[in-house]
Write a protein that holds these residues in place. Structure first.
Motif, mmCIF file in Angstrom:
data_model
loop_
_atom_site.group_PDB
_atom_site.id
_atom_site.type_symbol
_atom_site.label_atom_id
_atom_site.label_comp_id
_atom_site.label_asym_id
_atom_site.label_seq_id
_atom_site.Cartn_x
_atom_site.Cartn_y
_atom_site.Cartn_z
ATOM 1 N N PRO A 8 0.791 -1.222 0.000
ATOM 2 C CA PRO A 8 0.000 0.000 0.000
ATOM 3 C C PRO A 8 0.824 1.273 0.000
ATOM 4 O O PRO A 8 0.531 2.191 -0.723
ATOM 5 C CB PRO A 8 -0.825 -0.124 1.290
ATOM 6 N N ASN A 9 1.922 1.301 0.779
ATOM 7 C CA ASN A 9 2.730 2.516 0.829
ATOM 8 C C ASN A 9 3.481 2.732 -0.470
ATOM 9 O O ASN A 9 3.570 3.825 -0.992
ATOM 10 C CB ASN A 9 3.722 2.441 1.990
ATOM 11 N N GLY A 10 4.051 1.672 -0.996
ATOM 12 C CA GLY A 10 4.821 1.798 -2.213
ATOM 13 C C GLY A 10 3.956 2.109 -3.399
ATOM 14 O O GLY A 10 4.362 2.772 -4.342
ATOM 15 N N ALA A 11 2.709 1.596 -3.388
ATOM 16 C CA ALA A 11 1.849 1.775 -4.544
ATOM 17 C C ALA A 11 1.293 3.180 -4.612
ATOM 18 O O ALA A 11 1.221 3.794 -5.661
ATOM 19 C CB ALA A 11 0.700 0.760 -4.502
ATOM 20 N N THR A 12 0.896 3.718 -3.490
ATOM 21 C CA THR A 12 0.246 5.023 -3.496
ATOM 22 C C THR A 12 1.217 6.151 -3.205
ATOM 23 O O THR A 12 0.896 7.310 -3.435
ATOM 24 C CB THR A 12 -0.875 5.047 -2.447
ATOM 25 N N GLY A 13 2.397 5.822 -2.697
ATOM 26 C CA GLY A 13 3.346 6.863 -2.348
ATOM 27 C C GLY A 13 2.982 7.596 -1.080
ATOM 28 O O GLY A 13 3.542 8.648 -0.791
ATOM 29 N N PRO A 16 4.153 6.403 5.241
ATOM 30 C CA PRO A 16 3.767 5.304 6.137
ATOM 31 C C PRO A 16 3.589 5.792 7.571
ATOM 32 O O PRO A 16 4.272 6.712 8.021
ATOM 33 C CB PRO A 16 4.951 4.329 6.026
ATOM 34 N N TYR A 17 2.674 5.168 8.269
ATOM 35 C CA TYR A 17 2.463 5.456 9.690
ATOM 36 C C TYR A 17 3.563 4.769 10.506
ATOM 37 O O TYR A 17 4.252 3.865 10.025
ATOM 38 C CB TYR A 17 1.099 4.957 10.138
ATOM 39 N N GLU A 18 3.714 5.208 11.744
ATOM 40 C CA GLU A 18 4.722 4.611 12.626
ATOM 41 C C GLU A 18 4.443 3.124 12.831
ATOM 42 O O GLU A 18 5.374 2.313 12.870
ATOM 43 C CB GLU A 18 4.704 5.340 13.971
ATOM 44 N N GLN A 19 3.161 2.762 12.923
ATOM 45 C CA GLN A 19 2.804 1.345 13.096
ATOM 46 C C GLN A 19 3.219 0.524 11.874
ATOM 47 O O GLN A 19 3.664 -0.618 12.008
ATOM 48 C CB GLN A 19 1.292 1.208 13.330
ATOM 49 N N GLU A 68 -5.167 1.111 12.349
ATOM 50 C CA GLU A 68 -6.536 1.359 11.885
ATOM 51 C C GLU A 68 -7.187 2.503 12.669
ATOM 52 O O GLU A 68 -7.820 3.388 12.089
ATOM 53 C CB GLU A 68 -7.368 0.086 12.029
ATOM 54 N N GLN A 69 -7.012 2.507 13.991
ATOM 55 C CA GLN A 69 -7.604 3.562 14.816
ATOM 56 C C GLN A 69 -7.022 4.928 14.478
ATOM 57 O O GLN A 69 -7.745 5.919 14.342
ATOM 58 C CB GLN A 69 -7.388 3.237 16.293
ATOM 59 N N GLU A 70 -5.697 4.995 14.329
ATOM 60 C CA GLU A 70 -5.066 6.280 14.038
ATOM 61 C C GLU A 70 -5.434 6.770 12.641
ATOM 62 O O GLU A 70 -5.645 7.969 12.427
ATOM 63 C CB GLU A 70 -3.543 6.143 14.161
ATOM 64 N N ALA A 71 -5.543 5.829 11.673
ATOM 65 C CA ALA A 71 -5.917 6.215 10.315
ATOM 66 C C ALA A 71 -7.337 6.779 10.282
ATOM 67 O O ALA A 71 -7.622 7.749 9.577
ATOM 68 C CB ALA A 71 -5.797 5.012 9.379
ATOM 69 N N ARG A 72 -8.231 6.178 11.058
ATOM 70 C CA ARG A 72 -9.612 6.705 11.110
ATOM 71 C C ARG A 72 -9.644 8.079 11.764
ATOM 72 O O ARG A 72 -10.401 8.960 11.344
ATOM 73 C CB ARG A 72 -10.500 5.740 11.887
ATOM 74 N N THR A 73 -8.812 8.258 12.789
ATOM 75 C CA THR A 73 -8.745 9.570 13.440
ATOM 76 C C THR A 73 -8.260 10.634 12.469
ATOM 77 O O THR A 73 -8.718 11.777 12.502
ATOM 78 C CB THR A 73 -7.795 9.504 14.657
ATOM 79 N N ASP A 74 -7.330 10.263 11.567
ATOM 80 C CA ASP A 74 -6.793 11.201 10.577
ATOM 81 C C ASP A 74 -7.685 11.325 9.346
ATOM 82 O O ASP A 74 -7.289 11.956 8.359
ATOM 83 C CB ASP A 74 -5.389 10.758 10.150
#
Length: 269
Positions: A8-13, A16-19, A68-74
């Motif tokens: 996911p990180n490499g594909a979308t650029g 990345p999150y710390e997790q 998942e929790q931090e991504a939803r918060t952001d």
């Protein structure tokens, strides 16, 4: 089995999150641990290594939840969150499946070693008679069947875990889509409310301007009336007195004297 990169990180650029960074490191340690087990013959040492790998898998599972929790918060888009989480879960499931496979293999090896210590280890089949060989053959077939049953059970459990994970991801995706729809509706309602407030403000300003104009007109009319009243000239002439009454008719009576009027312009001889 090689570790799958964090697609996911490499594909979308995306950053990345710390997790995700910690998970990538954990997946590398898991891969190295499984590779290390291949060079260890002692099943007890393998069990210790597998126990350490199991703890790392538990840590990875907790990191995925935190991500998942931090991504939803952001307010990460639902599609991106699902894609990135799915990649992480797939990698973790691969290591879990391999851990179960190696765990069953270690248990089988320990069982064989224990049987050998009890005298039930490999035997010399060349010196056995037919009946003994048949008994031993049936015993081996039974053990093979039990091993196959355990393998089938492991496969079924793996499939069940994968199905539940996919169903949960699907539910979470739908939930995120509903949240996104609700946010879009709220945004639309806020824009509509702002437009209504602007229209009301403009109407109030227009009404104030009209009232001000009317007040100016009324003030002008009052000023004109006052000026008109102030410049009216005062009258300098007095009204003419009424004419005197006519003299009495007939002869002038003896001793009668006509009255003298106060007005200078009218006298009677």
């Amino acid at each position: 089995m090689g570790a799958t990169p964090l697609v996911p990180n490499g594909a979308t650029g995306a950053t990345p999150y710390e997790q995700e960074v910690k998970l990538e490191k954990l997946f590398g340690e898991l891969q190295a641990g499984f590779k290390k087990m291949e060079g260890v013959a002692d099943p007890n040492k393998q069990a210790n290594i597998l126990k350490d790998l199991t703890n790392k898998m538990q840590e990875a599972k907790s990191l995925i939840k935190e991500f998942e929790q931090e991504a939803r918060t952001d307010n990460m888009p639902a599609a991106e969150l699902t894609s990135r989480k799915k990649g992480l879960v797939q990698q973790l499931n691969e290591y879990i499946a391999k851990k179960k496979e190696l765990g069953n293999d270690i248990a089988g090896r320990k069982e064989l070693i224990g049987a050998a210590k009890r005298g039930d280890g490999p035997k010399d089949y060349n010196n056995m008679d037919t009946t003994t060989l048949i008994v031993e053959g049936r015993k081996k077939i039974k053990e093979s069947d039990e091993s196959l049953i355990r393998s089938e059970k492991l496969v079924a459990e793996t499939i069940e875990i994968g199905t539940k994970t996919a169903a949960k991801l699907d539910d979470q995706t739908k939930q995120l889509e509903r949240v996104v729809d609700d946010l879009d509706q709220i945004h639309f309602s806020m824009k509509k409310a702002q437009k209504i407030i602007r229209d009301i403000t403009r109407g109030i300003a227009t009404d104030k301007a009209i009232m001000g104009f009317i007040m100016l007109l009324l003030l002008g009319v009052v000023v004109i009336i006052v000026l008109k009243i102030a410049h009216i000239p005062k009258s300098t002439s007095t009204a003419s007195p009424p004419p005197p009454p006519p003299p009495p008719s007939g002869r002038r009576m003896l001793g009668y004297r006509a009255p003298t009027l106060a007005h200078p312009h009218y006298t009677i001889a």
